[in-house]
Design a protein around this motif. Sequence first.
Motif, PDB file in Angstrom:
ATOM      1  N   ASP A  20      -7.499  -5.116   1.878  1.00 47.40           N
ATOM      2  CA  ASP A  20      -6.824  -5.710   0.717  1.00 47.40           C
ATOM      3  C   ASP A  20      -5.982  -6.909   1.154  1.00 47.40           C
ATOM      4  O   ASP A  20      -6.230  -7.539   2.195  1.00 47.40           O
ATOM      5  N   ASP A  21      -4.985  -7.219   0.390  1.00 47.01           N
ATOM      6  CA  ASP A  21      -4.134  -8.402   0.551  1.00 47.01           C
ATOM      7  C   ASP A  21      -3.512  -8.483   1.956  1.00 47.01           C
ATOM      8  O   ASP A  21      -3.301  -7.452   2.592  1.00 47.01           O
ATOM      9  N   LYS A  32     -13.044  -7.831  -3.754  1.00 48.89           N
ATOM     10  CA  LYS A  32     -12.133  -7.367  -4.808  1.00 48.89           C
ATOM     11  C   LYS A  32     -11.429  -8.625  -5.300  1.00 48.89           C
ATOM     12  O   LYS A  32     -10.611  -9.204  -4.584  1.00 48.89           O
ATOM     13  N   ASP A  59      -3.285  -0.178 -11.594  1.00 48.64           N
ATOM     14  CA  ASP A  59      -2.535   0.002 -10.342  1.00 48.64           C
ATOM     15  C   ASP A  59      -1.850   1.363 -10.315  1.00 48.64           C
ATOM     16  O   ASP A  59      -1.368   1.801  -9.272  1.00 48.64           O
TER      17      ASP A  59
HETATM   18  C1  GLA Z   1      -2.735  -6.242  -7.314  1.00 46.22           C
HETATM   19  C2  GLA Z   1      -3.857  -5.223  -7.278  1.00 46.22           C
HETATM   20  C3  GLA Z   1      -3.573  -4.219  -6.177  1.00 46.22           C
HETATM   21  C4  GLA Z   1      -3.464  -4.948  -4.854  1.00 46.22           C
HETATM   22  C5  GLA Z   1      -2.388  -6.030  -4.925  1.00 46.22           C
HETATM   23  C6  GLA Z   1      -2.406  -6.891  -3.688  1.00 46.22           C
HETATM   24  O1  GLA Z   1      -1.544  -5.682  -7.728  1.00 46.22           O
HETATM   25  O2  GLA Z   1      -4.005  -4.599  -8.521  1.00 46.22           O
HETATM   26  O3  GLA Z   1      -4.586  -3.235  -6.125  1.00 46.22           O
HETATM   27  O4  GLA Z   1      -4.714  -5.500  -4.531  1.00 46.22           O
HETATM   28  O5  GLA Z   1      -2.587  -6.879  -6.053  1.00 46.22           O
HETATM   29  O6  GLA Z   1      -1.441  -7.868  -3.703  1.00 46.22           O
END
Ligand code: GLA
Length: 747
Positions: free
Chosen positions: A373-374, A483, A555
Motif C-alpha cells: 500500500d501507500d 489499488k 476503510d
Molecule cells: C485510503 C485507502 C486506504 C489506504 C490509504 C493509504 O484511505 O482507503 O485503504 O490505502 O488511503 O493512504
Amino acid sequence: MNPAAFSRSWCATRRLLLACVLMGVAAVAQAQTIRYDATTRVFRIDTDAVTYAFGVNENDQLQTLYWGARLSTGDALPAAHTNEGNVSFDPPTSTSLQEYAGWGGSMYVEPDLKLRYADGNRDLVLHYVSHRIEGDTLDVHLRDIRQPLDVTLHYVVDPATGIIGRSALIENHTKQVVTIDSVAAASWNLPAAEDYSLRYLTGRWAGEWQLQTRAITPGNTVLESRRGSTGHENNPWFAIERGGDWAEDHGDVWFGALAWSGSWRITVEQGVLHQVRVTGGFNPFDFAWPLAPGESLSTPVFYAGYTSGGIGEASRLLHRFELAQIVPQHPKPRLRPVLYNSWEATNFAVDQAGQEHLAELAASIGVERFVMDDGWFGARNDDHAGLGDWVVNPKKFPHGLKPLIDKVHALKMDFGLWVEPEMVNPDSDLYRAHPDWVLNFTDRPRSEGRNQLVLNLARQDVRDHVFKVLDDLLSHNDIAFLKWDYNRNWSEPGWPQVAPDQQQKIYVDYVRNLYGILAELRKRHPNVEIESCSGGGGRVDLGILGHTDEVWTSDNTDPFDRLSIQDGFSYAYAPAVMMAWVTDSPNWVNNRRTSLDYRFLSSMQGSLGIGANLLHWTAKDFAVAKKYVAEYKAIRASVQQGKLYRLLSPRDDSPHAATESVSQDGKQAVLFAFLHASQMKYPYPRVRLQGLDPDARYRWRSLHGAPVAGTLAEASGAYWMNHGIDLALKGDYQAAAIVFDRVGGKR
Ligand code: GLA
C-alpha cells in the motif's frame, strides 16, 4: 448452433428459397427483443420477464406507455396519446409521461435537456424523426421543432436480465453556439400507482452503504454528488417498490444505476397527477456545456430493470448483469484471488525487509496476491508529502521494487501496488514543477484535503503525464494489480487555461480522461487488474466498474460494522467486486474486540483479503487463518459469482444477520449467520434457506459453529427452505458458516 444459424444452413442446403425467407421472418420475429409497430407508432422491448414500451403521440412526442412484467405478444399496446392534464396550470405536455423531455413549451417536470442558444432562445421541443433497430439496440432520432438541434436516444437491452441501458447524444447542427445547462441520460417513467416507496444508499467515510427507505410522495427526492466524483454520501443507485412491503422474495421492484463517476444527479419525482419519474445524468449543478455548430455531447448510460421477484431478485439481476456485461473481464470474470494488503499493518512505514517478511507470512496462509500500500514512493513518510512523485523511495527500496516483486513471485503470489495518480501533495517535486496542474481558480485559495490537491485530469498534458507514469510503472515492473486510490473530493474546480465558457466542461472531461487512461492501460497491460478505492467506497458505480475489477468497500474494517456496510453494498453491487479484509482486533475504528473466526466469516461474504499485522499473530492465529483461506477457496465461486440471498438483515439494530450464496450450478449453498448480542435467552431465529432445488438433497458441513443437536445431516431442498435450520449460536459477536453440498438422489 443457434436456431437462426441452423435455419440458415438448412435453407442453403435445400435451396428452398421462398420457404427460407418465410422461416427467417418467423424466426426473427420470435427472437426479436425490440419491435416497432408502424401503424400505432409504438416501440416495444420484450425480454423473458419484462416489457418496456413507448410510442409517438399525436404531437409527435415520445411518451412512455408501459414498463413492468412481460405482456403477451398478442397484447397490442394502443397508440400513445397525451392525457388531459389539469386545467391551464398543468397542461397535457407536462403531465403526459414524456420519454425524454426537452425544456420548452409548457414543461414543469424535471427536463432531460435544457439549453440556451446564443441568440437568447431557450425553448426546446423535441419531435420524433426516425429510428433504427439493430439486434438488441434501438436508436430514436428526435429534432427540435424549429432548429436542427438533434437528440438521439440510444437503448441497449440485455435479454438475460431485462436490464435496459439508456443514453442520449445531443448534436448541434444549427449555425450558433448552444449551451447545455442540464442533460440527463434518461427518464424512467413508472406505471401509474399511488403506493411507491424508494430505497437508496447514503453514507460518509468509514460509514458507507447505509440503506434508506422512504415513501414516494408529491415532490422530489434528489440523490446527487456535487463533489466531482461519485462520492460516499449518495450512490447512483435506486430501487422503487410498489405496495410498501419491500419483501426480499416477492413484489414489483424497479431499479437502476447510473454509469458515471463524476458529479451526478438522480431525481425521483412525483408529479401533480402522481406520476413517478426517475431522471438521471450529469449533475446540472455548476454545469454548462457549450456546443459549437457541428459539436455533440453524449451522456453516460443509465441502466434500469424491473422484477416481480422482490428486492432480493433485483439485486441478483444487477449482480449478474455487472459480471456478465459491465466489469472488464465480462462475461466470465476470473475469481478474485485472496489478497494481502500492508496498509493497516505498516501504514507508511514500508521497506524491503519489512514487506518481504510480511509476504512470507502471507504466503504461509495461502494468500495469492501481495499488495504493498501507500508509502513506497517519493518522500512519502506520512500524508504530508510525496504524492505525485511516483519514483521508488531509494532509502526504503535501495534496489527498486524488483527484489520485493521477485520474492513475492518466489512465494507463488502475484504482486500489487497502491497508487493515487490523480492527486498531488503541494510538498512534492511534481507540484513544485507544475503548480498550474491542479484544479484552481486564478488568485483564489486552493483548499487542501488530507494535505493534497486534485490534478486537473481534464488537461491533455496532465492526462498524458499520468498515463505515462503508470504505463512506465507497469512496463518496468511485473505488477499484476493496482489499488487505485482517490482520497479527497474537489474544491475550486477551475480550469484557468481554457476560455471561461469552456471551463465547466471539466466535470465531464476529467472523468472521460480518467476512463481513457484506465482503458488504455488495460489495453497495453491486459493482465493487470485494478481496484477502485476512494478513501474506502467513495468511487463505486457502473462507470468505474467498466474499467476496474473490484472496489474497496470501506476503510471501516470492523467486522461487525461491516455486516451492515456489506448488506447495503449488496443491494447494488456484486459480492465479487466487494473487497473485504480480515484485520486486527481491537479494530482501529472503534476498539471493538472480535474473534478471528468472526472476522474471517464477516469478510468471507465478499472477496476475501487479509489486512492484519501478521507480525503480531500467534501460531494458533496462523493455523486458523490457513484453514479459513483454504475453505474460502472451496466456496468462493458461490460467494463471489453465485446468487446472493439476504436472509436476516443486520439493519435497524437487529441482533442477527444472515446471508446465503448459491452457486450458479446449484450444487453448493453457503450460509453465513451472525449474532451480535444474545438477549433474554432467545434462541437464534430459525433460518430458512432460499434458492435450493426443492427436489434435490443437500448435506451440510460446518466451517465454524454448528446447527443445534439433532439437526438432520441431510435433507431435501424443500426441507431446508421450508422447515429451515436451527443454529446453536449464543453470546456476543458469534458467527457460523454452514456449507450445503448437493448430494445425489431425490427427496
Ligand atoms: C485510503 C485507502 C486506504 C489506504 C490509504 C493509504 O484511505 O482507503 O485503504 O490505502 O488511503 O493512504
